[in-house]
Design a protein around this motif. Structure first.
Motif, mmCIF file in Angstrom:
data_model
loop_
_atom_site.group_PDB
_atom_site.id
_atom_site.type_symbol
_atom_site.label_atom_id
_atom_site.label_comp_id
_atom_site.label_asym_id
_atom_site.label_seq_id
_atom_site.Cartn_x
_atom_site.Cartn_y
_atom_site.Cartn_z
ATOM 1 N N LYS A 127 -19.345 11.580 -96.239
ATOM 2 C CA LYS A 127 -20.408 10.632 -96.569
ATOM 3 C C LYS A 127 -19.867 9.334 -97.145
ATOM 4 C CE LYS A 127 -24.012 13.344 -95.698
ATOM 5 N NZ LYS A 127 -23.323 14.590 -95.365
ATOM 6 N N THR A 128 -18.615 9.330 -97.623
ATOM 7 C CA THR A 128 -18.055 8.135 -98.259
ATOM 8 C C THR A 128 -16.633 7.906 -97.772
ATOM 9 O OG1 THR A 128 -19.401 8.450 -100.245
ATOM 10 C CG2 THR A 128 -17.461 7.047 -100.462
ATOM 11 N N VAL A 129 -16.297 6.641 -97.497
ATOM 12 C CA VAL A 129 -14.956 6.267 -97.053
ATOM 13 C C VAL A 129 -14.507 5.052 -97.874
ATOM 14 C CG1 VAL A 129 -13.544 5.429 -95.129
ATOM 15 C CG2 VAL A 129 -15.324 7.136 -94.720
ATOM 16 N N VAL A 130 -13.228 5.037 -98.285
ATOM 17 C CA VAL A 130 -12.679 3.946 -99.089
ATOM 18 C C VAL A 130 -11.529 3.289 -98.330
ATOM 19 C CG1 VAL A 130 -11.586 3.301 -101.271
ATOM 20 C CG2 VAL A 130 -13.291 5.144 -101.216
ATOM 21 N N PHE A 131 -11.537 1.949 -98.270
ATOM 22 C CA PHE A 131 -10.456 1.181 -97.659
ATOM 23 C C PHE A 131 -9.793 0.330 -98.749
ATOM 24 C CE2 PHE A 131 -13.915 1.581 -94.582
ATOM 25 C CZ PHE A 131 -13.268 2.233 -93.536
ATOM 26 N N GLU A 132 -8.467 0.361 -98.763
ATOM 27 C CA GLU A 132 -7.741 -0.432 -99.750
ATOM 28 C C GLU A 132 -6.611 -1.192 -99.071
ATOM 29 O OE1 GLU A 132 -7.454 1.420 -103.940
ATOM 30 O OE2 GLU A 132 -7.346 3.153 -102.592
ATOM 31 N N ASP A 133 -6.448 -2.482 -99.406
ATOM 32 C CA ASP A 133 -5.323 -3.273 -98.953
ATOM 33 C C ASP A 133 -5.144 -4.439 -99.921
ATOM 34 O OD1 ASP A 133 -7.375 -4.972 -98.343
ATOM 35 O OD2 ASP A 133 -6.947 -5.116 -96.197
ATOM 36 N N THR A 134 -4.425 -5.460 -99.542
ATOM 37 C CA THR A 134 -4.249 -6.630 -100.392
ATOM 38 C C THR A 134 -4.683 -7.869 -99.623
ATOM 39 O OG1 THR A 134 -1.956 -6.937 -99.654
ATOM 40 C CG2 THR A 134 -2.316 -5.606 -101.642
ATOM 41 N N VAL A 135 -5.052 -8.916 -100.368
ATOM 42 C CA VAL A 135 -5.503 -10.151 -99.766
ATOM 43 C C VAL A 135 -4.861 -11.327 -100.515
ATOM 44 C CG1 VAL A 135 -7.570 -10.274 -101.214
ATOM 45 C CG2 VAL A 135 -7.532 -11.456 -99.011
ATOM 46 N N TRP A 136 -4.550 -12.381 -99.802
ATOM 47 C CA TRP A 136 -3.934 -13.556 -100.407
ATOM 48 C C TRP A 136 -4.984 -14.383 -101.139
ATOM 49 C CZ3 TRP A 136 0.643 -15.252 -101.734
ATOM 50 C CH2 TRP A 136 0.818 -16.607 -102.037
ATOM 51 N N ASP A 137 -4.754 -14.642 -102.420
ATOM 52 C CA ASP A 137 -5.649 -15.434 -103.239
ATOM 53 C C ASP A 137 -5.064 -16.833 -103.375
ATOM 54 O OD1 ASP A 137 -6.764 -16.651 -105.761
ATOM 55 O OD2 ASP A 137 -7.937 -14.797 -105.724
ATOM 56 N N GLU A 138 -5.745 -17.821 -102.779
ATOM 57 C CA GLU A 138 -5.243 -19.194 -102.790
ATOM 58 C C GLU A 138 -5.178 -19.761 -104.192
ATOM 59 O OE1 GLU A 138 -3.965 -21.186 -100.647
ATOM 60 O OE2 GLU A 138 -4.240 -20.023 -98.812
ATOM 61 N N GLU A 139 -6.177 -19.428 -105.016
ATOM 62 C CA GLU A 139 -6.227 -19.985 -106.364
ATOM 63 C C GLU A 139 -5.084 -19.479 -107.233
ATOM 64 O OE1 GLU A 139 -9.244 -19.960 -110.195
ATOM 65 O OE2 GLU A 139 -10.061 -19.669 -108.177
ATOM 66 N N LYS A 140 -4.813 -18.175 -107.150
ATOM 67 C CA LYS A 140 -3.757 -17.583 -107.972
ATOM 68 C C LYS A 140 -2.410 -17.575 -107.272
ATOM 69 C CE LYS A 140 -6.955 -14.676 -110.585
ATOM 70 N NZ LYS A 140 -7.301 -13.311 -111.057
ATOM 71 N N ARG A 141 -2.422 -17.954 -105.987
ATOM 72 C CA ARG A 141 -1.190 -18.050 -105.192
ATOM 73 C C ARG A 141 -0.427 -16.733 -105.172
ATOM 74 N NH1 ARG A 141 -1.683 -21.504 -101.692
ATOM 75 N NH2 ARG A 141 0.599 -21.521 -101.403
#
Length: 476
Positions: free
Chosen positions: A42-56
């Motif tokens: 009933k539940t699925v979790v996705f995890e990864d990373t993303v580039w944050d322009e503000e924090k570089r």
């Protein structure tokens, strides 16, 4: 005769080819690529990373999806339905959150058969999306705010399904409606969309190919080359089974990759170059775009065996469908398709494997109680028609004999009557009325002034009764 507004709308949907895809939906697989969930997840979790322009720097993000207890999580067919709903909004230029439609129109847009089981499948799919909740921890991109946001939301806020459109079909107005959640619709309004070749998307057979097409088409916007971690692609972007090992994940991906290599702008390459081992237990996958290629044109409908089309509509891949139709009698293929539909219409879900195994098996599936194939029904129809023709012929013979007997019985009276003069006929009829039984005489007298068919029947009965009772008058 001028076509109605609903008929014009249906024709527009049937001819619809170019559409739109929402970029968050192209990035995250809210629907699994399988046809159904076998483990009740009933539940699925996705995890990864993303580039944050503000924090570089790269920051972790997490997307959680949770389905309702009643309808569960979406599958590959549901993904098609949700994308079709996006096209409905696209046709209206994303003017408002509330979208009116009929299930018949959605069938036309999806190019699904106009059959009861598909109307039910659409209703289930729409309710499945209505019951889905998305929990975003820096995963859903808000273009208006130009940031990744923490938002918890559904896909639809409201849903109404008009049940009679299955009966009304082409005459049905757009009496069903849905209301997009404000987060999803806000993304539409902000233009966080990309072009989508809707006609090409529908011609893809493998769910993995469809998912990869949407994802790669989004990623190729920035570069014609993409290298990704195999696990991230397989489990977080395409969403194959989380129980797959590396070899199984590669096999599942390759099926869709080969279809895109053949039909789309994906550059073909050997499997050993497609997948590269970079460390123990870690693999990368490479994709490059060949801009010189264009999506393959439609195959002429006349060269596609209708049985192939019926098999692919039920989840069998094109190559397997063509092989099955080529190697097995059409009667066997048709009977297995009908048995497949019979089980699914009764809620006894069967997958594409049921079709393939049934057609390939040395022995046909045993017919369950209550099942009748079209061949069986046609045989019964022909037998019933033959019996009806025989019965009708016998009735005609009986009626003809009765008419002959009546004519034979009436012949002496007619011969006698025709030989009388007018005065003799009047005198004879007066005698007949005087001698008639009271019921017939009263009926004759009551209708004498009115006339008509009933009066004439009384007159004939009185004459014939008198003739058979007294016979012709004695000479002299």
């Amino acid at each position: 005769m001028e076509a109605s507004d609903s008929q014009k709308r249906h024709r527009r949907l049937e001819a619809f080819e170019k559409g739109r895809d929402e970029l968050n939906l192209a990035e995250f697989p809210l629907a699994a690529v399988c046809n159904r969930h076998l483990d009740g997840t009933k539940t699925v979790v996705f995890e990864d990373t993303v580039w944050d322009e503000e924090k570089r720097k790269r920051l972790p993000r997490k997307l959680t999806i949770s389905g309702s207890d009643r309808f569960g999580l979406p599958t590959s067919k549901d993904d098609d339905v949700l994308l079709a709903c996006v096209q409905l909004s696209s046709l209206e230029n994303f003017d408002q959150r509330e979208v009116h439609f009929s299930r018949y129109e959605l069938l036309k847009l999806l190019r699904w058969p106009d059959e009861t089981r598909y109307y039910r499948r659409l209703a289930t799919s729409l309710r499945r999306w209505k019951g889905l909740t998305v929990y975003s921890d820096r995963a859903f991109y808000d273009k208006a705010r130009r940031s990744w946001v923490n938002r918890d939301f559904g896909i639809f806020d409201n849903l109404y399904i008009y049940e009679r459109d299955e009966v009304d079909k082409a005459a049905a107005q757009a009496d069903s409606w849905l209301v997009w959640n404000e987060v999803v619709f806000g993304s539409f309004e902000a233009g966080y969309l990309k072009k989508l070749d809707w006609d090409f998307y529908l011609r893809l057979k493998d769910p993995v190919a469809k998912r990869l097409y949407r994802f790669l088409d989004k990623r190729f916007y920035h570069s014609d080359r993409l290298v990704m971690d195999l696990g991230e692609l397989a489990f977080n972007k395409v969403r194959v089974s989380p129980n797959y090992n590396t070899a199984q994940a590669k096999r599942a991906l390759m099926k869709g990759i080969r279809e895109l290599e053949h039909l789309w702008e994906l550059r073909p390459m050997p499997e050993e170059k497609r997948f590269t081992k970079v460390a123990r237990g870690k693999w990368e996958v490479l994709f490059t775009k060949d801009s010189r290629k264009r999506p393959s044109p439609k195959r002429p409908e006349e060269v596609i065996d209708p049985l192939c089309t019926e098999l692919t509509r039920r989840g069998v891949c094109q190559a397997t469908a063509e092989q099955l139709v080529k190697e097995h009698p059409a009667k066997r293929v048709q009977a297995t398709i009908e048995l497949f539909d019979w089980h699914n219409d009764r809620g006894e879900e069967r997958g594409a494997g049921f079709l393939v195994a049934g057609i390939k098996s040395a022995e046909a599936y045993a017919k369950p109680r209550g099942f009748q194939s079209k061949a069986d029904l046609e045989q019964k129809r022909q037998a019933s028609a033959a019996a009806n023709r025989k019965r009708e012929a016998e009735l005609r013979r009986v009626k003809q004999r009765e008419l002959q007997n009546i004519k034979a019985a009436e012949a002496p009276f007619l011969a006698f009557w025709d030989n009388l003069s007018s005065q003799q006929q009047e005198r004879y009829f007066a005698e007949a009325v005087a001698a008639a039984d009271r019921t017939k005489r009263d009926g004759y007298q009551r209708l004498k002034e009115v006339g008509g068919p009933v009066f004439e029947q009384y007159r004939q009965l009185i004459l014939k009764d008198h003739f058979h009772r007294a016979g012709p008058p004695k000479a002299g």
